[in-house]
Design a protein around this motif. Structure first.
Motif, PDB file in Angstrom:
ATOM      1  N   ALA A 285       0.801  -1.221   0.000  1.00 31.29           N
ATOM      2  CA  ALA A 285       0.000   0.000   0.000  1.00 31.29           C
ATOM      3  C   ALA A 285       0.838   1.277   0.000  1.00 31.29           C
ATOM      4  CB  ALA A 285      -0.936   0.004   1.212  1.00 31.29           C
ATOM      5  N   HIS A 286       2.034   1.248   0.574  1.00 33.84           N
ATOM      6  CA  HIS A 286       2.754   2.505   0.822  1.00 33.84           C
ATOM      7  C   HIS A 286       4.154   2.596   0.229  1.00 33.84           C
ATOM      8  CE1 HIS A 286      -0.425   3.629   3.607  1.00 33.84           C
ATOM      9  NE2 HIS A 286      -0.296   2.454   4.177  1.00 33.84           N
ATOM     10  N   SER A 287       4.726   1.513  -0.255  1.00 34.01           N
ATOM     11  CA  SER A 287       6.136   1.558  -0.652  1.00 34.01           C
ATOM     12  C   SER A 287       6.405   2.511  -1.813  1.00 34.01           C
ATOM     13  CB  SER A 287       6.657   0.161  -0.985  1.00 34.01           C
ATOM     14  OG  SER A 287       5.968  -0.374  -2.094  1.00 34.01           O
ATOM     15  N   SER A 288       5.514   2.573  -2.792  1.00 31.53           N
ATOM     16  CA  SER A 288       5.798   3.456  -3.933  1.00 31.53           C
ATOM     17  C   SER A 288       5.752   4.932  -3.530  1.00 31.53           C
ATOM     18  CB  SER A 288       4.845   3.173  -5.092  1.00 31.53           C
ATOM     19  OG  SER A 288       3.524   3.451  -4.712  1.00 31.53           O
ATOM     20  N   THR A 289       4.797   5.314  -2.691  1.00 32.37           N
ATOM     21  CA  THR A 289       4.747   6.714  -2.268  1.00 32.37           C
ATOM     22  C   THR A 289       5.900   7.043  -1.319  1.00 32.37           C
ATOM     23  OG1 THR A 289       3.160   6.148  -0.539  1.00 32.37           O
ATOM     24  CG2 THR A 289       2.269   7.022  -2.578  1.00 32.37           C
ATOM     25  N   LEU A 290       6.284   6.080  -0.485  1.00 27.39           N
ATOM     26  CA  LEU A 290       7.448   6.293   0.388  1.00 27.39           C
ATOM     27  C   LEU A 290       8.720   6.453  -0.446  1.00 27.39           C
ATOM     28  CD1 LEU A 290       6.800   3.770   3.305  1.00 27.39           C
ATOM     29  CD2 LEU A 290       7.007   6.251   3.515  1.00 27.39           C
ATOM     30  N   LEU A 291       8.856   5.621  -1.483  1.00 28.39           N
ATOM     31  CA  LEU A 291      10.042   5.715  -2.335  1.00 28.39           C
ATOM     32  C   LEU A 291      10.094   7.075  -3.026  1.00 28.39           C
ATOM     33  CD1 LEU A 291      12.559   4.362  -3.487  1.00 28.39           C
ATOM     34  CD2 LEU A 291      11.113   3.413  -5.291  1.00 28.39           C
ATOM     35  N   ASN A 292       8.983   7.543  -3.521  1.00 27.96           N
ATOM     36  CA  ASN A 292       8.947   8.875  -4.147  1.00 27.96           C
ATOM     37  C   ASN A 292       9.306   9.968  -3.143  1.00 27.96           C
ATOM     38  OD1 ASN A 292       8.223   7.796  -6.608  1.00 27.96           O
ATOM     39  ND2 ASN A 292       6.036   8.061  -6.245  1.00 27.96           N
ATOM     40  N   PHE A 293       8.797   9.851  -1.940  1.00 39.87           N
ATOM     41  CA  PHE A 293       9.100  10.805  -0.869  1.00 39.87           C
ATOM     42  C   PHE A 293      10.601  10.806  -0.567  1.00 39.87           C
ATOM     43  CE2 PHE A 293       9.598  11.190   3.836  1.00 39.87           C
ATOM     44  CZ  PHE A 293       9.300  12.540   3.968  1.00 39.87           C
ATOM     45  N   LEU A 294      11.167   9.624  -0.402  1.00 43.31           N
ATOM     46  CA  LEU A 294      12.591   9.508  -0.079  1.00 43.31           C
ATOM     47  C   LEU A 294      13.464   9.978  -1.248  1.00 43.31           C
ATOM     48  CD1 LEU A 294      12.409   6.106   1.794  1.00 43.31           C
ATOM     49  CD2 LEU A 294      12.944   8.329   2.809  1.00 43.31           C
ATOM     50  N   HIS A 295      13.024   9.701  -2.450  1.00 44.22           N
ATOM     51  CA  HIS A 295      13.773  10.154  -3.625  1.00 44.22           C
ATOM     52  C   HIS A 295      13.784  11.679  -3.692  1.00 44.22           C
ATOM     53  CE1 HIS A 295      14.397  10.672  -8.098  1.00 44.22           C
ATOM     54  NE2 HIS A 295      15.486  10.033  -7.706  1.00 44.22           N
ATOM     55  N   ALA A 296      12.649  12.287  -3.356  1.00 42.64           N
ATOM     56  CA  ALA A 296      12.583  13.752  -3.335  1.00 42.64           C
ATOM     57  C   ALA A 296      13.496  14.325  -2.248  1.00 42.64           C
ATOM     58  CB  ALA A 296      11.142  14.201  -3.105  1.00 42.64           C
ATOM     59  N   LEU A 297      13.602  13.642  -1.127  1.00 41.78           N
ATOM     60  CA  LEU A 297      14.468  14.128  -0.042  1.00 41.78           C
ATOM     61  C   LEU A 297      15.947  14.007  -0.384  1.00 41.78           C
ATOM     62  CD1 LEU A 297      12.807  12.720   3.211  1.00 41.78           C
ATOM     63  CD2 LEU A 297      12.925  15.103   2.493  1.00 41.78           C
ATOM     64  N   THR A 298      16.327  12.889  -1.012  1.00 39.92           N
ATOM     65  CA  THR A 298      17.742  12.604  -1.228  1.00 39.92           C
ATOM     66  C   THR A 298      18.249  13.009  -2.599  1.00 39.92           C
ATOM     67  OG1 THR A 298      17.289  10.363  -2.029  1.00 39.92           O
ATOM     68  CG2 THR A 298      17.646  10.640   0.347  1.00 39.92           C
ATOM     69  N   GLY A 299      17.380  12.945  -3.588  1.00 44.18           N
ATOM     70  CA  GLY A 299      17.813  13.247  -4.943  1.00 44.18           C
ATOM     71  C   GLY A 299      18.517  12.098  -5.630  1.00 44.18           C
ATOM     72  N   GLU A 300      18.654  10.978  -4.958  1.00 43.48           N
ATOM     73  CA  GLU A 300      19.332   9.809  -5.531  1.00 43.48           C
ATOM     74  C   GLU A 300      18.432   8.592  -5.418  1.00 43.48           C
ATOM     75  OE1 GLU A 300      23.111   8.988  -3.843  1.00 43.48           O
ATOM     76  OE2 GLU A 300      23.950  10.931  -4.367  1.00 43.48           O
ATOM     77  N   ARG A 301      18.234   7.921  -6.517  1.00 40.44           N
ATOM     78  CA  ARG A 301      17.340   6.755  -6.545  1.00 40.44           C
ATOM     79  C   ARG A 301      17.874   5.624  -5.665  1.00 40.44           C
ATOM     80  NH1 ARG A 301      12.078   5.728  -7.974  1.00 40.44           N
ATOM     81  NH2 ARG A 301      11.882   3.565  -8.478  1.00 40.44           N
ATOM     82  N   HIS A 302      19.171   5.310  -5.784  1.00 48.49           N
ATOM     83  CA  HIS A 302      19.742   4.208  -4.994  1.00 48.49           C
ATOM     84  C   HIS A 302      19.659   4.495  -3.497  1.00 48.49           C
ATOM     85  CE1 HIS A 302      21.150   1.844  -8.343  1.00 48.49           C
ATOM     86  NE2 HIS A 302      21.747   2.909  -8.865  1.00 48.49           N
ATOM     87  N   THR A 303      19.956   5.708  -3.131  1.00 46.09           N
ATOM     88  CA  THR A 303      19.878   6.088  -1.720  1.00 46.09           C
ATOM     89  C   THR A 303      18.451   5.984  -1.223  1.00 46.09           C
ATOM     90  OG1 THR A 303      21.747   7.589  -2.014  1.00 46.09           O
ATOM     91  CG2 THR A 303      20.385   7.921  -0.058  1.00 46.09           C
ATOM     92  N   ALA A 304      17.512   6.429  -2.029  1.00 52.15           N
ATOM     93  CA  ALA A 304      16.091   6.343  -1.649  1.00 52.15           C
ATOM     94  C   ALA A 304      15.665   4.889  -1.466  1.00 52.15           C
ATOM     95  CB  ALA A 304      15.230   7.022  -2.700  1.00 52.15           C
ATOM     96  N   GLU A 305      16.141   4.005  -2.346  1.00 51.30           N
ATOM     97  CA  GLU A 305      15.810   2.580  -2.219  1.00 51.30           C
ATOM     98  C   GLU A 305      16.395   2.001  -0.933  1.00 51.30           C
ATOM     99  OE1 GLU A 305      17.303   1.058  -5.911  1.00 51.30           O
ATOM    100  OE2 GLU A 305      15.499   1.634  -7.007  1.00 51.30           O
ATOM    101  N   ASP A 306      17.625   2.393  -0.614  1.00 50.16           N
ATOM    102  CA  ASP A 306      18.247   1.930   0.629  1.00 50.16           C
ATOM    103  C   ASP A 306      17.467   2.412   1.848  1.00 50.16           C
ATOM    104  OD1 ASP A 306      20.227   0.777  -0.906  1.00 50.16           O
ATOM    105  OD2 ASP A 306      21.705   2.359  -0.536  1.00 50.16           O
ATOM    106  N   LEU A 307      17.050   3.676   1.811  1.00 47.87           N
ATOM    107  CA  LEU A 307      16.295   4.235   2.930  1.00 47.87           C
ATOM    108  C   LEU A 307      14.921   3.584   3.049  1.00 47.87           C
ATOM    109  CD1 LEU A 307      17.279   7.984   2.554  1.00 47.87           C
ATOM    110  CD2 LEU A 307      18.095   6.373   4.282  1.00 47.87           C
ATOM    111  N   LEU A 308      14.305   3.258   1.926  1.00 56.19           N
ATOM    112  CA  LEU A 308      13.022   2.545   1.963  1.00 56.19           C
ATOM    113  C   LEU A 308      13.207   1.167   2.594  1.00 56.19           C
ATOM    114  CD1 LEU A 308      10.019   2.240   1.265  1.00 56.19           C
ATOM    115  CD2 LEU A 308      10.746   1.375  -0.982  1.00 56.19           C
ATOM    116  N   GLN A 309      14.282   0.500   2.221  1.00 55.61           N
ATOM    117  CA  GLN A 309      14.570  -0.809   2.813  1.00 55.61           C
ATOM    118  C   GLN A 309      14.737  -0.688   4.329  1.00 55.61           C
ATOM    119  OE1 GLN A 309      18.175  -2.628   1.367  1.00 55.61           O
ATOM    120  NE2 GLN A 309      17.653  -4.616   2.218  1.00 55.61           N
ATOM    121  N   GLU A 310      15.475   0.304   4.773  1.00 50.91           N
ATOM    122  CA  GLU A 310      15.669   0.505   6.212  1.00 50.91           C
ATOM    123  C   GLU A 310      14.352   0.865   6.893  1.00 50.91           C
ATOM    124  OE1 GLU A 310      17.307   0.554   9.912  1.00 50.91           O
ATOM    125  OE2 GLU A 310      18.213  -0.225   8.064  1.00 50.91           O
TER     126      GLU A 310
END
Length: 176
Positions: free
Chosen positions: A22-47
């Motif tokens: 339900a939430h992973s795609s919106t969280l990933l977009n949020f994290l990507h906007a915060l970090t500016g890096e896709r890989h970093t956002a994916e790592d943060l989503l995993q954490e």
């Protein structure tokens, strides 16, 4: 209008799967906007998901409340990662030093081309990939030590190392 609960409260695995779905795609977009890096956002989503799993019993039942809770965790994970990197900057210049001082026994054209290809490939790696390679292969740290030092899950270290080495291998073995 009431919003249905995320998943059955008694089944943690089903609840976690429902939260992720339900939430992973919106969280990933949020994290990507915060970090500016896709890989970093994916790592943060995993954490974020790891922390959610560890505290699955405290996640609110209602959809919107669970969403707010997850975004709060994601924001805190991002802040923690930022603070960790600020307090312990990783020195990737070691990787550049070792690669530029690569000593070849022979100065054949193939060796010169291979070294040049390797230098270009290392330069093109992302900072996160360079950091993992430097930690594992030049500083001699284990994957667990590297994960602790970088503040990322061990799977992230293994994944970054795999993709970085694959990129370097392809650069050196690619026909000219």
């Amino acid at each position: 209008m009431t919003i249905p609960s995320v998943a059955p409260v008694g089944d943690p695995q089903a609840r976690m799967a429902a939260l992720h779905s339900a939430h992973s795609s919106t969280l990933l977009n949020f994290l990507h906007a915060l970090t500016g890096e896709r890989h970093t956002a994916e790592d943060l989503l995993q954490e974020t998901m790891i922390r959610t799993w560890r505290s699955i019993e405290t996640v609110p039942d209602e959809y919107e409340n669970a969403r707010r809770w997850l975004f709060k965790v994601a924001r805190r994970v991002t802040i923690d990662a930022f603070r960790m990197r600020q307090s312990r900057p990783i020195e990737t210049h070691l990787l550049d030093y070792y690669v530029t001082h690569f000593s070849a026994a022979d100065d054949t054209t193939e060796t010169v081309v291979a070294v040049d290809s390797l230098l270009r490939a290392v330069h093109d790696l992302s900072e996160s990939h360079k950091t993992v390679i430097a930690e594992l292969y030049f500083a001699g740290r284990s994957t667990l030590e590297t994960a602790d030092r970088l503040g990322v899950p061990i799977g992230t270290v293994k994944s970054r190392a795999h993709y970085a080495l694959r990129t370097l291998r392809e650069a050196v073995t690619a026909p000219a």
